[in-house]
Scaffold this active site. Structure first.
Site, PDB file in Angstrom:
ATOM      1  N   GLU A  40       0.865  -1.208   0.000  1.00 28.30           N
ATOM      2  CA  GLU A  40       0.000   0.000   0.000  1.00 28.30           C
ATOM      3  C   GLU A  40       0.890   1.242   0.000  1.00 28.30           C
ATOM      4  O   GLU A  40       0.658   2.199   0.747  1.00 28.30           O
ATOM      5  CB  GLU A  40      -0.906   0.006   1.240  1.00 28.30           C
ATOM      6  CG  GLU A  40      -1.675  -1.289   1.432  1.00 28.30           C
ATOM      7  CD  GLU A  40      -2.701  -1.254   2.550  1.00 28.30           C
ATOM      8  OE1 GLU A  40      -2.313  -0.902   3.680  1.00 28.30           O
ATOM      9  OE2 GLU A  40      -3.872  -1.576   2.297  1.00 28.30           O
TER      10      GLU A  40
ATOM     11  N   CYS B  60     -10.747   0.142   6.760  1.00 27.80           N
ATOM     12  CA  CYS B  60     -10.252   1.482   7.098  1.00 27.80           C
ATOM     13  C   CYS B  60     -10.926   2.592   6.298  1.00 27.80           C
ATOM     14  O   CYS B  60     -11.210   3.664   6.841  1.00 27.80           O
ATOM     15  CB  CYS B  60      -8.743   1.532   6.885  1.00 27.80           C
ATOM     16  SG  CYS B  60      -8.218   0.981   5.255  1.00 27.80           S
TER      17      CYS B  60
END
Ligand code: FUB
Ligand code: ZN
Length: 649
Positions: A323, A414
């Protein structure tokens, strides 16, 4: 409950037990979103969908996936098995509670207020006697949760465990709830936890930073609301020890921004959300302490992001792997990661950079991300989310965690919670003030009540932005005949600088000029740090009209961006456009060649995708126009091919 920022001090109006607020802060003061009311056709509906749909739906998802029960189990309020995949699942209820608190500040809702109190009761119950709050460990759930604690002890895996990351989200939510309601129930939970952390992490105690930054931002907010410098010092402590091997600690490397001291970092590296949260918190330290080393570092990091690592849509974090940020100029389209949380983090950082420096270039980036790479993360119905945000899709590859379209929720959830808290706070990005200056950063129809040093001003904004560039601001100063300055942002896109670097450029310059009228008379104006200044002795009802040229522009990327060689993209105003197969059934989106001869006509379509301006691309040789839509609404009609960067040669 009403609240107000005044001269850097957050004032709770009507709070019974108002805490001492701090006085040191950014030189520029944001106008809180509670003082700003949007009534436009772009943001107002999104804010309402967020309040009425996204927040309740996210709470429901969090309940169904056991996230609330985890707190009840930890607090002894119910028996059962801890659920979930990650030790940071606690943050989802926190983030949604933060969004719900913001929503409460705008619109009273006794049912939501009561729901939040119940939830806070679970948080309080789950908190251990000394303030520790992390359900994974309290529930002894390390066997089922990833990245847990090898010793099953507190703080034994700070690189991965997220204990401190969770705390940061808790603090941000608790501050929001306190500001919304004046009630201390959540804030007291947060302060007990923060006191434990301040007592545990210091020069004489643990010298280990969090693996995932976030607590630093939360601690600064606790400092702001309490005035207790201990929280600020601990925030800085966490940053000061990052990248330093204290007591023989082995550094975690670039992925965690732990490869060198933060004040020596000059390239954005590693996990993009972590990095941008860190850079935002470093900016807080630069501003509040007036720390030059921190300021120089964030300036360099900003320059690196904006000139090497920013997508045209304002997304950051090129790689799915980790990420993370890629190398300089590594900006692939279909495989772009561009996590929605990273876009939120960048907007929050950019806002802080503006508050520190007062230059419009930061808002240019903020606006680009906000209107494109961030808001694309949520569907128009407010119930579906992208986690990664690519700039091209074949309509088949499951880039979005197992799907080629938005999803209602994720195992690692998230982004949805982050979107709920962020969207509710967008009006707080629009205005700011400093001494006798008032900044207008985002052009959104509506009203704002703004406190300056010696007076308050109400602004009424009429505009159809982002669909057209005409903006009329009417001022209603509390005291007439007083001299102050209205600073109207001149977006870089309107004067041939799509972003403040050479990473993207317009294919042709446009000679159209920004025009400004005061009380109907055309005036010349001074430009300072990217703002048109209007300084005068203001009278009630004075008007300022700004005309931003909004032609469709072809954009090219720096030659070093391999993915975009021989390609162009289209932008109008702040919006980046894309081709989506749904509108162009006979066109191979990836192969479609946009010639220089193509005419680009703007067509406002109130019936399409909530009301958008589409671009009709009339290309010689084609019988039908090819249609481009704003990137931010792509994939609201199912998975299908899409491209931002179009073949041009
Ligand atoms: O690790 C916590 C959050 O989950 C990160 O910020 C996101 O990138 C996702 O990994
Ligand atoms: Zn995310």
């Amino acid at each position: 409950m009403k609240s107000l920022w005044f001269c850097g001090v957050f004032i709770m109006l009507g709070a019974n037990e108002a805490l001492m607020a701090q006085t040191k802060d950014y030189p520029i003061t944001p106008v809180p979103f509670t003082q700003v009311h949007f009534s436009d056709s772009f943001w107002a509906p999104r804010l309402e969908v967020n309040r009425a749909v996204s927040i309740p739906a996210a709470f429901e998802q969090a309940e169904q996936t056991g996230r609330m029960d985890n707190f009840k189990i930890a607090g002894g309020l119910m028996e059962g098995q801890h659920q979930g995949l990650f030790g940071f699942d606690d943050t989802d209820p926190y983030k949604i509670a933060e969004g719900a608190s913001y929503a409460l500040m705008v619109k009273p809702d006794p049912k939501l207020d009561a729901y939040l109190d119940e939830l806070i009761g679970y948080f309080a119950a789950a908190q251990e006697d000394d303030g520790y709050l992390y359900t994974t460990l309290t529930n002894q759930a390390c066997d089922i949760v990833k990245w847990c604690h090898p010793e099953k002890e507190r703080w034994d895996n700070l690189q991965h465990s997220h204990e401190l990351y969770n705390a940061g989200h808790m603090y941000e939510a608790a501050v929001a709830h306190y500001q919304a309601t004046g009630e201390r129930n959540f804030l007291d939970v947060a302060l007990r936890n923060a006191d434990l952390i301040c007592a545990t992490f210091n020069e004489d105690g643990l010298n280990i930073p969090p693996g995932h930054e976030e607590i630093e931002l939360g601690l600064v907010k606790l400092y702001r609301v309490t005035g207790d410098e201990k929280y600020l010092r601990t925030a800085k402590f966490f940053m000061d020890i990052r990248g330093r091997s204290i007591n023989g600690r082995e550094l975690w490397g670039a992925y965690n921004q732990d490869h060198k001291p933060v004040t020596e970092q000059d390239e954005a590296v590693g996990h993009a959300v972590r990095a941008a949260y860190l850079y935002a918190a470093m900016t807080d330290i630069a501003a509040i302490y007036g720390d030059k080393d921190y300021r120089d570092a964030v300036d360099k990091l900003w320059q690196n992001v904006v000139s090497r690592k920013l997508y045209l849509t304002g997304g950051i974090g090129a790689r799915h792997e980790g990420e993370s940020f890629g190398e300089n100029y590594e900006l692939p389209n279909a495989t772009a990661y561009n996590e929605t949380c990273a876009a939120i983090a960048l907007v929050n950082w950019a806002h802080r950079m503006f508050l520190l420096h007062g230059d419009s270039q930061y808002i240019d980036v903020l606006e680009r991300t906000l209107y494109n790479g961030l808001i694309v993360g949520v569907s128009l119905d407010g119930k579906h989310y992208f986690y990664p945000n690519p700039l091209a899709s074949d309509g088949k590859w499951d880039f979005n965690k197992g799907s080629a379209e938005r999803q209602p929720w994720f195992g690692c959830a998230c982004c949805p919670g982050n979107v709920t808290r962020f969207v509710a706070s967008v009006p707080g990005l629009a205005y700011a003030s400093k001494d006798d200056s008032l900044y207008v950063n985002l052009y959104v129809a509506g009203e704002a009540e703004i406190a300056m040093t010696d007076q308050a001003v109400k602004l009424d904004v009429e505009t159809n932005y982002p669909w057209d560039g005409q903006v009329k601001v009417t001022a209603e100063p509390e005291k007439v005949d007083q001299t102050w300055t209205l600073r109207l942002r001149l977006p870089g896109w309107a004067w041939n600088r799509p972003i403040p670097s050479d990473l993207y450029r317009y294919a042709q310059t446009d000679e159209s000029q920004v025009a400004l009228c005061v009380n109907g008379e055309s005036v010349t104006f001074r430009v300072e740090q990217g703002y048109a200044r209007v300084t005068r002795a203001w009278q009630a009802g004075d008007t300022v009209e700004l005309n931003l040229p909004m032609s469709v522009r072809r954009i090219m990327a720096h030659d070093k961006v391999e993915a975009n060689q021989g390609r162009v993209a289209l932008q109008r105003g702040p919006l980046v456009y894309c081709l989506e197969a749904k509108d162009n059934l006979d066109v191979d989106i990836d192969e479609f060649k946009l010639t220089n001869q193509a005419e680009l006509a703007v067509d406002y379509r109130p019936d399409v995708l909530g009301g958008i301006a589409v671009l009709n691309i009339n290309q010689p040789g084609l019988s039908e126009p090819v249609i481009a839509i704003p990137y931010n609404v792509w994939c609201n009609r199912g998975a299908n091919p899409m491209a931002v960067w179009l073949v041009s040669r």
